[in-house]
Scaffold this motif. Sequence first.
Motif, PDB file in Angstrom:
ATOM      1  N   ALA A   5       6.870   6.533  41.612  1.00  0.00           N
ATOM      2  CA  ALA A   5       6.964   5.829  42.888  1.00  0.00           C
ATOM      3  C   ALA A   5       7.619   6.714  43.931  1.00  0.00           C
ATOM      4  O   ALA A   5       8.364   7.636  43.611  1.00  0.00           O
ATOM      5  CB  ALA A   5       7.803   4.550  42.712  1.00  0.00           C
ATOM      6  N   ARG A   6       7.292   6.446  45.182  1.00  0.00           N
ATOM      7  CA  ARG A   6       7.915   7.181  46.271  1.00  0.00           C
ATOM      8  C   ARG A   6       9.420   6.952  46.248  1.00  0.00           C
ATOM      9  O   ARG A   6       9.890   5.816  46.218  1.00  0.00           O
ATOM     10  CB  ARG A   6       7.364   6.673  47.611  1.00  0.00           C
ATOM     11  CG  ARG A   6       8.126   7.186  48.816  1.00  0.00           C
ATOM     12  CD  ARG A   6       7.533   6.644  50.100  1.00  0.00           C
ATOM     13  NE  ARG A   6       7.549   5.203  50.132  1.00  0.00           N
ATOM     14  CZ  ARG A   6       8.615   4.483  50.471  1.00  0.00           C
ATOM     15  NH1 ARG A   6       9.745   5.073  50.774  1.00  0.00           N
ATOM     16  NH2 ARG A   6       8.549   3.157  50.504  1.00  0.00           N
ATOM     17  N   LEU A   8      13.087   6.287  47.452  1.00  0.00           N
ATOM     18  CA  LEU A   8      13.601   5.628  48.636  1.00  0.00           C
ATOM     19  C   LEU A   8      14.390   6.621  49.472  1.00  0.00           C
ATOM     20  O   LEU A   8      15.136   7.432  48.944  1.00  0.00           O
ATOM     21  CB  LEU A   8      14.489   4.449  48.231  1.00  0.00           C
ATOM     22  CG  LEU A   8      13.728   3.305  47.569  1.00  0.00           C
ATOM     23  CD1 LEU A   8      14.700   2.355  46.902  1.00  0.00           C
ATOM     24  CD2 LEU A   8      12.886   2.570  48.579  1.00  0.00           C
ATOM     25  N   GLU A  61      17.575   0.290  52.656  1.00  0.00           N
ATOM     26  CA  GLU A  61      17.617   1.127  51.460  1.00  0.00           C
ATOM     27  C   GLU A  61      18.983   1.107  50.785  1.00  0.00           C
ATOM     28  O   GLU A  61      19.134   1.567  49.654  1.00  0.00           O
ATOM     29  CB  GLU A  61      17.243   2.579  51.817  1.00  0.00           C
ATOM     30  CG  GLU A  61      15.759   2.804  52.064  1.00  0.00           C
ATOM     31  CD  GLU A  61      15.347   2.428  53.482  1.00  0.00           C
ATOM     32  OE1 GLU A  61      16.236   2.007  54.254  1.00  0.00           O
ATOM     33  OE2 GLU A  61      14.159   2.526  53.807  1.00  0.00           O
ATOM     34  N   ASN A 110       4.500   2.156  51.199  1.00  0.00           N
ATOM     35  CA  ASN A 110       4.710   3.305  50.313  1.00  0.00           C
ATOM     36  C   ASN A 110       4.831   4.604  51.103  1.00  0.00           C
ATOM     37  O   ASN A 110       5.535   5.523  50.690  1.00  0.00           O
ATOM     38  CB  ASN A 110       3.556   3.396  49.316  1.00  0.00           C
ATOM     39  CG  ASN A 110       3.802   4.436  48.238  1.00  0.00           C
ATOM     40  OD1 ASN A 110       4.562   4.210  47.306  1.00  0.00           O
ATOM     41  ND2 ASN A 110       3.149   5.594  48.351  1.00  0.00           N
ATOM     42  N   ARG A 146      14.534  -3.780  45.543  1.00  0.00           N
ATOM     43  CA  ARG A 146      14.349  -2.362  45.834  1.00  0.00           C
ATOM     44  C   ARG A 146      13.599  -1.626  44.738  1.00  0.00           C
ATOM     45  O   ARG A 146      12.927  -0.628  45.003  1.00  0.00           O
ATOM     46  CB  ARG A 146      15.713  -1.698  46.065  1.00  0.00           C
ATOM     47  CG  ARG A 146      15.614  -0.297  46.628  1.00  0.00           C
ATOM     48  CD  ARG A 146      16.964   0.207  47.057  1.00  0.00           C
ATOM     49  NE  ARG A 146      17.905   0.310  45.955  1.00  0.00           N
ATOM     50  CZ  ARG A 146      19.188   0.650  46.107  1.00  0.00           C
ATOM     51  NH1 ARG A 146      19.670   0.870  47.319  1.00  0.00           N
ATOM     52  NH2 ARG A 146      19.977   0.744  45.073  1.00  0.00           N
ATOM     53  N   SER A 147      13.687  -2.071  43.499  1.00  0.00           N
ATOM     54  CA  SER A 147      13.047  -1.364  42.385  1.00  0.00           C
ATOM     55  C   SER A 147      11.565  -1.690  42.246  1.00  0.00           C
ATOM     56  O   SER A 147      10.894  -1.142  41.368  1.00  0.00           O
ATOM     57  CB  SER A 147      13.760  -1.715  41.076  1.00  0.00           C
ATOM     58  OG  SER A 147      13.743  -3.129  40.868  1.00  0.00           O
ATOM     59  N   THR A 149       7.583  -2.011  42.354  1.00  0.00           N
ATOM     60  CA  THR A 149       6.381  -1.201  42.591  1.00  0.00           C
ATOM     61  C   THR A 149       5.159  -2.015  42.206  1.00  0.00           C
ATOM     62  O   THR A 149       5.244  -2.977  41.440  1.00  0.00           O
ATOM     63  CB  THR A 149       6.381   0.098  41.762  1.00  0.00           C
ATOM     64  OG1 THR A 149       6.417  -0.225  40.357  1.00  0.00           O
ATOM     65  CG2 THR A 149       7.568   0.979  42.122  1.00  0.00           C
ATOM     66  N   ARG A 164       1.940   4.227  41.209  1.00  0.00           N
ATOM     67  CA  ARG A 164       2.846   3.108  41.455  1.00  0.00           C
ATOM     68  C   ARG A 164       3.312   3.158  42.903  1.00  0.00           C
ATOM     69  O   ARG A 164       3.976   4.096  43.312  1.00  0.00           O
ATOM     70  CB  ARG A 164       4.021   3.152  40.476  1.00  0.00           C
ATOM     71  CG  ARG A 164       3.615   2.798  39.058  1.00  0.00           C
ATOM     72  CD  ARG A 164       4.788   2.812  38.097  1.00  0.00           C
ATOM     73  NE  ARG A 164       4.397   2.306  36.798  1.00  0.00           N
ATOM     74  CZ  ARG A 164       3.813   3.018  35.845  1.00  0.00           C
ATOM     75  NH1 ARG A 164       3.561   4.304  36.067  1.00  0.00           N
ATOM     76  NH2 ARG A 164       3.474   2.473  34.708  1.00  0.00           N
ATOM     77  N   ALA A 166       5.537   1.871  45.945  1.00  0.00           N
ATOM     78  CA  ALA A 166       6.769   1.166  46.287  1.00  0.00           C
ATOM     79  C   ALA A 166       6.445   0.093  47.321  1.00  0.00           C
ATOM     80  O   ALA A 166       5.727   0.348  48.290  1.00  0.00           O
ATOM     81  CB  ALA A 166       7.801   2.139  46.832  1.00  0.00           C
ATOM     82  N   TYR A 168       9.039  -2.265  48.427  1.00  0.00           N
ATOM     83  CA  TYR A 168      10.282  -2.821  48.961  1.00  0.00           C
ATOM     84  C   TYR A 168      10.308  -2.650  50.474  1.00  0.00           C
ATOM     85  O   TYR A 168      10.214  -1.534  50.989  1.00  0.00           O
ATOM     86  CB  TYR A 168      11.470  -2.091  48.337  1.00  0.00           C
ATOM     87  CG  TYR A 168      12.824  -2.511  48.842  1.00  0.00           C
ATOM     88  CD1 TYR A 168      13.372  -3.746  48.495  1.00  0.00           C
ATOM     89  CD2 TYR A 168      13.575  -1.661  49.643  1.00  0.00           C
ATOM     90  CE1 TYR A 168      14.631  -4.118  48.939  1.00  0.00           C
ATOM     91  CE2 TYR A 168      14.847  -2.025  50.084  1.00  0.00           C
ATOM     92  CZ  TYR A 168      15.364  -3.259  49.732  1.00  0.00           C
ATOM     93  OH  TYR A 168      16.616  -3.617  50.171  1.00  0.00           O
TER      94      TYR A 168
END
Length: 386
Positions: A5-6, A8, A61, A110, A146-147, A149, A164, A166, A168
Motif C-alpha cells: 500500500a502507498r 502514509l 495522517e 491512493n 488509517r490501516s 486498504t 492494495r 490505501a 484512508y
Amino acid sequence: MTQPARPLRVVPGPHPPGPAPAHGAEVLDEIGAFVSRFNAFPDQHCVPTLALWYAHTHAAEHFYVTPRLILSSAEPGSGKTRVLEVAQYLVHSPEMTFSTSTAALFRMINATPITILFDEVDAIFNPKNGGNYEDLRAMLNAGYKRSATIARCVGDAKAMNVQRFAVYAPVALAGIAGHMPDTITTRAITIHMRRRAPDEKVEPFKTRHVEAAAEPLRDKLSAWVGSIADGLDDAEPEMPEGVTDRSAEIWEPLIAIADAAGGHWPDTARAACAHFVAHADPHKGSLGIRLLADLHTIYTHRGADRLPTAAILEALYANEEAPWGDLFGKPLDARRLAKELDRYGVKPTVYKADGKTTRGYLATGETGLADAWKRYLPTEPGGSTA
C-alpha cells in the motif's frame, strides 16, 4: 505479485513562509466566524464541530481514525450543500464530488491524501433507485481507519497483479435524512440541518469572494495544525462522562485538536461531543436494536420482569413513532418477534400468571432480555442502560 500500500505521508498545506503560526484558539475562532456567515445552524454546537473537523483534515495522517461528517436534512434547501461549498475552501486538498465511481475515488485517495466532500449522496444510497452501492459503502467504512486498504487486480490478463489501494481519507457526506447506511452513520458525527426561518439571515455565497476570503484562513489553519501535528500522534484526550467505545473513537481527533488549541476550545469541544453523542439516535444500527430499545422502555415503564407476548405486541403497536404496526406491509406478529429476538439469544418462555399458562418473555434469566439490553443498548453516564 502483491504491491504494498502507498505509505502514509503528510502533505503540508500551501502556506507561505512567515511569522510563527497564530494561537490555535484564535485560528479556530476565525474559522467558526467565517462558517457562520453563510449558514444558519440548528444549535450552538454545530459551528465548533465543523471548525474542528476541518482542522483535523490537515492532520488526518496523525490519527488512527477520521470521523465521517454527515450533513442530513428532512427536505432539500436546508443548507447542506452550502456547508460543503464553504468547506472546500478550508479543508485539506478538497475533492468535491456528486457521483464519482468507487474505483475513481479509491485511486484518487491512493495517489495523494485528499478530503472527499460528497454531495447528494442520498441519491446513491436510496434503495429505491436500484443502484449497487455496496462497493462505495465498503470503501467509506474501511477508509475510516488509517490501516485500511482495498485489494484490486490490475494489469491485463497476461500480467495480472494484486495492488492494495490505501483508502484512508476524511469524508463529508450530504444528503436527505433516512437513506444513509447504518454502518456509515455509526462512524460519523451527524448534523441535522434545517431550512432557515424567515428571521435567520446569512450572507450571499459568491464563489470568487468566498474563495479569496477563505484562502488566508485555510493557510493559517494549515500552518497552525502543522505546528502541533507531531504532538497529536499519541494524544489520548479525556472524554466527557459516558462517551465510550465508538463514540469516543469518533471524537478523539477533534478533542485532541481542541486541547492543543487551548482557550475555551477544550470545554467547547467536549460540550459539542456530549451534545451530539446524547442526541444520536439510540435506535440506529438495525431493526433488532430498535426492538430491544423499545422493549426496554416497555418493561421499565411497567416495572415488569415478565410480559405476555400479546401484551408486548399491543404495547409496541401503541408507539406511533415506531415501525411495529406496519413492518414491511404488515404488523409485527409473534413469529417475527421471536425470530428477531432469537438473534440475541432471547427466547419465549411458558410461565404461570394469575393461575393461567402464558407464553411471553422474561427480563432476566439465561434466555431473558436483560443480557441483550446490557450488550447492545447504549448506556447513560453511571452505567445504566439508556
